[in-house]
Write a protein that holds these residues in place. Structure first.
Motif, PDB file in Angstrom:
ATOM      1  N   THR A  17      49.024 -44.300 -36.687  1.00 38.69           N
ATOM      2  CA  THR A  17      48.692 -43.157 -35.858  1.00 38.69           C
ATOM      3  C   THR A  17      47.495 -42.409 -36.434  1.00 38.69           C
ATOM      4  N   ALA A  18      47.475 -42.206 -37.740  1.00 43.22           N
ATOM      5  CA  ALA A  18      46.340 -41.532 -38.380  1.00 43.22           C
ATOM      6  C   ALA A  18      45.070 -42.358 -38.224  1.00 43.22           C
ATOM      7  N   TYR A  19      45.201 -43.670 -38.341  1.00 46.83           N
ATOM      8  CA  TYR A  19      44.061 -44.581 -38.179  1.00 46.83           C
ATOM      9  C   TYR A  19      43.506 -44.483 -36.763  1.00 46.83           C
ATOM     10  N   ALA A  20      44.399 -44.485 -35.773  1.00 44.20           N
ATOM     11  CA  ALA A  20      43.963 -44.406 -34.377  1.00 44.20           C
ATOM     12  C   ALA A  20      43.358 -43.042 -34.080  1.00 44.20           C
ATOM     13  N   ASP A  21      43.949 -41.965 -34.601  1.00 41.93           N
ATOM     14  CA  ASP A  21      43.426 -40.626 -34.353  1.00 41.93           C
ATOM     15  C   ASP A  21      42.034 -40.451 -34.942  1.00 41.93           C
ATOM     16  N   ALA A  22      41.780 -41.033 -36.084  1.00 47.53           N
ATOM     17  CA  ALA A  22      40.470 -40.898 -36.719  1.00 47.53           C
ATOM     18  C   ALA A  22      39.388 -41.535 -35.862  1.00 47.53           C
ATOM     19  N   TYR A  23      39.715 -42.619 -35.179  1.00 43.55           N
ATOM     20  CA  TYR A  23      38.716 -43.295 -34.363  1.00 43.55           C
ATOM     21  C   TYR A  23      38.615 -42.723 -32.965  1.00 43.55           C
ATOM     22  N   ASP A  24      39.642 -42.051 -32.494  1.00 46.33           N
ATOM     23  CA  ASP A  24      39.578 -41.437 -31.183  1.00 46.33           C
ATOM     24  C   ASP A  24      38.608 -40.259 -31.169  1.00 46.33           C
ATOM     25  N   GLU A  25      38.361 -39.655 -32.306  1.00 48.33           N
ATOM     26  CA  GLU A  25      37.519 -38.475 -32.375  1.00 48.33           C
ATOM     27  C   GLU A  25      36.078 -38.789 -32.741  1.00 48.33           C
ATOM     28  N   THR A  26      35.674 -40.056 -32.726  1.00 47.18           N
ATOM     29  CA  THR A  26      34.323 -40.386 -33.165  1.00 47.18           C
ATOM     30  C   THR A  26      33.266 -39.914 -32.182  1.00 47.18           C
ATOM     31  N   LEU A  27      33.435 -40.211 -30.906  1.00 51.35           N
ATOM     32  CA  LEU A  27      32.443 -39.827 -29.906  1.00 51.35           C
ATOM     33  C   LEU A  27      33.139 -39.210 -28.698  1.00 51.35           C
ATOM     34  N   SER A  28      32.478 -38.236 -28.099  1.00 52.77           N
ATOM     35  CA  SER A  28      33.052 -37.624 -26.906  1.00 52.77           C
ATOM     36  C   SER A  28      32.845 -38.552 -25.703  1.00 52.77           C
ATOM     37  N   ALA A  29      33.581 -38.294 -24.655  1.00 52.55           N
ATOM     38  CA  ALA A  29      33.521 -39.151 -23.459  1.00 52.55           C
ATOM     39  C   ALA A  29      32.126 -39.190 -22.835  1.00 52.55           C
ATOM     40  N   PRO A  30      31.408 -38.076 -22.701  1.00 50.46           N
ATOM     41  CA  PRO A  30      30.060 -38.167 -22.117  1.00 50.46           C
ATOM     42  C   PRO A  30      29.091 -38.994 -22.972  1.00 50.46           C
ATOM     43  N   ILE A  31      29.217 -38.888 -24.284  1.00 46.29           N
ATOM     44  CA  ILE A  31      28.349 -39.676 -25.163  1.00 46.29           C
ATOM     45  C   ILE A  31      28.698 -41.150 -25.060  1.00 46.29           C
ATOM     46  N   GLN A  32      29.985 -41.464 -24.995  1.00 47.45           N
ATOM     47  CA  GLN A  32      30.398 -42.851 -24.829  1.00 47.45           C
ATOM     48  C   GLN A  32      29.872 -43.428 -23.518  1.00 47.45           C
ATOM     49  N   THR A  33      29.979 -42.662 -22.446  1.00 52.81           N
ATOM     50  CA  THR A  33      29.481 -43.109 -21.142  1.00 52.81           C
ATOM     51  C   THR A  33      27.975 -43.329 -21.191  1.00 52.81           C
ATOM     52  N   PHE A  34      27.261 -42.421 -21.804  1.00 52.93           N
ATOM     53  CA  PHE A  34      25.812 -42.556 -21.927  1.00 52.93           C
ATOM     54  C   PHE A  34      25.440 -43.814 -22.715  1.00 52.93           C
ATOM     55  N   LEU A  35      26.114 -44.029 -23.837  1.00 58.31           N
ATOM     56  CA  LEU A  35      25.810 -45.205 -24.666  1.00 58.31           C
ATOM     57  C   LEU A  35      26.152 -46.514 -23.957  1.00 58.31           C
ATOM     58  N   ILE A  36      27.258 -46.537 -23.240  1.00 59.28           N
ATOM     59  CA  ILE A  36      27.620 -47.739 -22.487  1.00 59.28           C
ATOM     60  C   ILE A  36      26.560 -48.037 -21.428  1.00 59.28           C
ATOM     61  N   CYS A  37      26.125 -47.018 -20.724  1.00 56.74           N
ATOM     62  CA  CYS A  37      25.069 -47.208 -19.709  1.00 56.74           C
ATOM     63  C   CYS A  37      23.765 -47.665 -20.359  1.00 56.74           C
ATOM     64  N   LEU A  38      23.407 -47.062 -21.480  1.00 60.34           N
ATOM     65  CA  LEU A  38      22.171 -47.408 -22.173  1.00 60.34           C
ATOM     66  C   LEU A  38      22.182 -48.859 -22.661  1.00 60.34           C
ATOM     67  N   TYR A  39      23.265 -49.264 -23.310  1.00 59.07           N
ATOM     68  CA  TYR A  39      23.371 -50.637 -23.804  1.00 59.07           C
ATOM     69  C   TYR A  39      23.431 -51.636 -22.650  1.00 59.07           C
TER      70      TYR A  39
END
Length: 130
Positions: A17-39
């Motif tokens: 759970t701690a491992y998953a929580d640490a990675y869930d907070e890496t990028l916000s949803a708008p940044i993730q969407t932007f990066l997915i579109c860019l790539y």
């Protein structure tokens, strides 16, 4: 179920759970969407541009035969990079872990290195040929 087994399960569950929580907070949803579109746009433009370059080099006869072969080789290397580097790199970046089959990891790394070496050596040979 013994007490030791429950304790092991609890420790494992909390660490996961701690491992998953640490990675869930890496990028916000708008940044993730932007990066997915860019790539995605980068991969599509790379594929379309290199396929077009190969088609033009195969159909056209304006440049020397040797140069056309080198440029087609360079475009093929770029297509390999677009297929094996861009999708896997951004997936690994976005999820912070490898989600594909474990045997696929060394193959993808080999293809990435191979396409870089082919690009570098092709450009070197073009420079020497010129």
């Amino acid at each position: 179920m013994s007490l030791a087994n429950i304790s092991d399960y609890t420790d494992w569950n909390e660490s996961e759970t701690a491992y998953a929580d640490a990675y869930d907070e890496t990028l916000s949803a708008p940044i993730q969407t932007f990066l997915i579109c860019l790539y995605t746009i980068t991969a599509i433009v790379s594929l379309c541009g290199n396929v077009t370059a190969i088609w033009v080099l195969l159909v056209g006869k304006r440049s020397s035969r040797e140069l056309r072969i080198f440029l087609i080789n360079l475009s093929m290397s770029d297509i390999t990079m677009a297929l094996f580097s861009i999708p896997f790199t951004y997936t690994d970046f976005m999820l912070n872990r490898w989600i594909f089959p474990p045997l696929f990891c060394p193959f993808v790394q080999f293809m990435q290195l191979c396409s870089v070496f082919v690009s570098v050596y092709t450009l070197t040979v073009i420079g020497i040929d010129r």
